[in-house]
Design a protein around this motif. Structure first.
Motif, PDB file in Angstrom:
ATOM      1  N   UNK A 197     -63.710  97.685 -37.609  1.00 18.85           N
ATOM      2  CA  UNK A 197     -62.474  98.458 -37.451  1.00 18.85           C
ATOM      3  C   UNK A 197     -61.664  98.311 -38.731  1.00 18.85           C
ATOM      4  N   UNK A 198     -61.381  99.453 -39.387  1.00 23.60           N
ATOM      5  CA  UNK A 198     -60.810  99.418 -40.726  1.00 23.60           C
ATOM      6  C   UNK A 198     -59.297  99.336 -40.785  1.00 23.60           C
ATOM      7  N   UNK A 199     -58.608  99.739 -39.703  1.00 23.24           N
ATOM      8  CA  UNK A 199     -57.143  99.786 -39.717  1.00 23.24           C
ATOM      9  C   UNK A 199     -56.610  98.968 -38.550  1.00 23.24           C
ATOM     10  N   UNK A 200     -55.665  98.078 -38.839  1.00 24.11           N
ATOM     11  CA  UNK A 200     -55.034  97.283 -37.780  1.00 24.11           C
ATOM     12  C   UNK A 200     -53.538  97.572 -37.774  1.00 24.11           C
ATOM     13  N   UNK A 201     -53.019  97.901 -36.599  1.00 22.21           N
ATOM     14  CA  UNK A 201     -51.573  98.019 -36.425  1.00 22.21           C
ATOM     15  C   UNK A 201     -51.095  96.798 -35.664  1.00 22.21           C
ATOM     16  N   UNK A 202     -50.029  96.170 -36.162  1.00 27.92           N
ATOM     17  CA  UNK A 202     -49.447  95.017 -35.469  1.00 27.92           C
ATOM     18  C   UNK A 202     -48.140  95.480 -34.846  1.00 27.92           C
ATOM     19  N   UNK A 203     -48.027  95.296 -33.528  1.00 27.78           N
ATOM     20  CA  UNK A 203     -46.901  95.895 -32.801  1.00 27.78           C
ATOM     21  C   UNK A 203     -46.290  94.909 -31.818  1.00 27.78           C
ATOM     22  N   UNK A 204     -44.995  94.637 -31.949  1.00 28.33           N
ATOM     23  CA  UNK A 204     -44.327  93.722 -31.025  1.00 28.33           C
ATOM     24  C   UNK A 204     -44.219  94.332 -29.627  1.00 28.33           C
ATOM     25  N   UNK A 205     -44.621  93.551 -28.620  1.00 27.55           N
ATOM     26  CA  UNK A 205     -44.413  93.987 -27.234  1.00 27.55           C
ATOM     27  C   UNK A 205     -42.940  94.271 -26.987  1.00 27.55           C
ATOM     28  N   UNK A 206     -42.074  93.568 -27.714  1.00 33.50           N
ATOM     29  CA  UNK A 206     -40.632  93.731 -27.524  1.00 33.50           C
ATOM     30  C   UNK A 206     -40.143  95.121 -27.957  1.00 33.50           C
ATOM     31  N   UNK A 207     -40.925  95.840 -28.766  1.00 34.53           N
ATOM     32  CA  UNK A 207     -40.559  97.225 -29.150  1.00 34.53           C
ATOM     33  C   UNK A 207     -41.333  98.181 -28.251  1.00 34.53           C
ATOM     34  N   UNK A 208     -41.101  98.039 -26.966  1.00 34.74           N
ATOM     35  CA  UNK A 208     -42.013  98.630 -25.982  1.00 34.74           C
ATOM     36  C   UNK A 208     -41.867 100.131 -25.835  1.00 34.74           C
TER      37      UNK A 208
END
Ligand code: CTP
Ligand code: MG
Length: 231
Positions: free
Chosen positions: A101-112
């Motif tokens: 998998x070439x692209x990773x998005x990191x996303x806070x659960x708090x920004x739901x």
């Protein structure tokens, strides 16, 4: 619902925080917004982004099984135990993302309430060649620099400042290298990438991607749900 065979993106969701600033209660990602845990709102929006192939959630270690059960009807999700600090949780989740998998998005659960189109905008900019991409908003308040005694030292030029949100997007190898090199703590993943000398590009963020931190943010998010389509 199957996420396989769709896109080239993995979304990593750190969700292992306690939510101390929200006050006593369950871990923040499991607190309710309009009758559903914040994490359910976040995963639903991530899964609706068509280029997302895989979602990995870092859950509070005591709640891994409960989170798996909670998310099964929402989307196919890999759940791992989170760590003591946010960056430990991100690293734990990143370790579960396969190398193809070439692209990773990191996303806070708090920004739901971050909408699906924000995930797509960030991912598209990474795909176009930017190694690291962050969604940002202009700073609306006047910002003062102060000393230890709260005496104002000066007014900062806010036109060159940006408030940073998630999902933050990365070339997967770059993010792994940044995490491996990170000696100090960092509050966002782009910060770790900056420290290894790589450029980070801003794209327009979203008012819906506000971070739920204090009780008033839950009240705002509840109201936003009555105004906005789920996104
Ligand atoms: N997070 C995590 N692991 C930690 C700490 C935080 O996965 N050890 C996650 C949170 O669950 C949240 C995101 O990182 O989705 C952003 O953190 P923050 O908003 O600070 O959440 P909490 O740490 O839960 O809140 P607080 O700092 O008020 O305790
Ligand atoms: Mg925190």
């Amino acid at each position: 619902m199957s996420l396989d065979a769709r896109g080239d993106v993995a979304v990593v969701i750190p969700a292992a925080g306690a939510g101390v600033r929200l006050g006593p209660g369950a871990p923040k990602a499991l607190r309710l917004l309009d009758g559903e845990p914040l994490l359910v709102h976040a995963v639903r929006r991530a899964a609706a982004a068509t280029s997302v192939r895989m979602i990995v959630v870092a859950a509070p270690p005591a709640d891994v099984d409960a989170v798996r059960t909670l998310l099964t009807p929402v989307a196919p999700v890999t759940v791992v135990p989170g760590g003591a600090e946010r960056q430990d949780s991100v690293s734990a989740a990143l370790a579960a993302v396969p190398d193809d998998i070439g692209i990773v998005l990191v996303h806070d659960a708090a920004r739901c309430l971050a909408p699906s189109d924000l995930f797509e905008r960030v991912a598209a900019t990474v795909r176009d060649g930017a190694g690291a991409v962050i969604p940002t908003l202009p700073v609306v308040d006047t910002i003062k620099e102060v000393d230890a005694g709260e005496r104002v030292l000066g007014t900062v030029d806010r036109s060159v400042l940006r408030a940073v949100q998630t999902p933050q997007g990365f070339d997967a190898a770059l993010l792994r290298a940044a995490h491996a090199a990170a000696a100090d703590s960092h509050t966002d993943d782009a910060g770790a990438v900056e420290k290894i000398g790589h450029h980070v590009i801003c794209v327009p963020g979203s008012d819906l991607a506000l971070k739920i931190t204090r009780p008033i943010d839950l009240a705002v998010a509840t109201h936003l749900l009555t105004l906005a389509s789920p996104g």
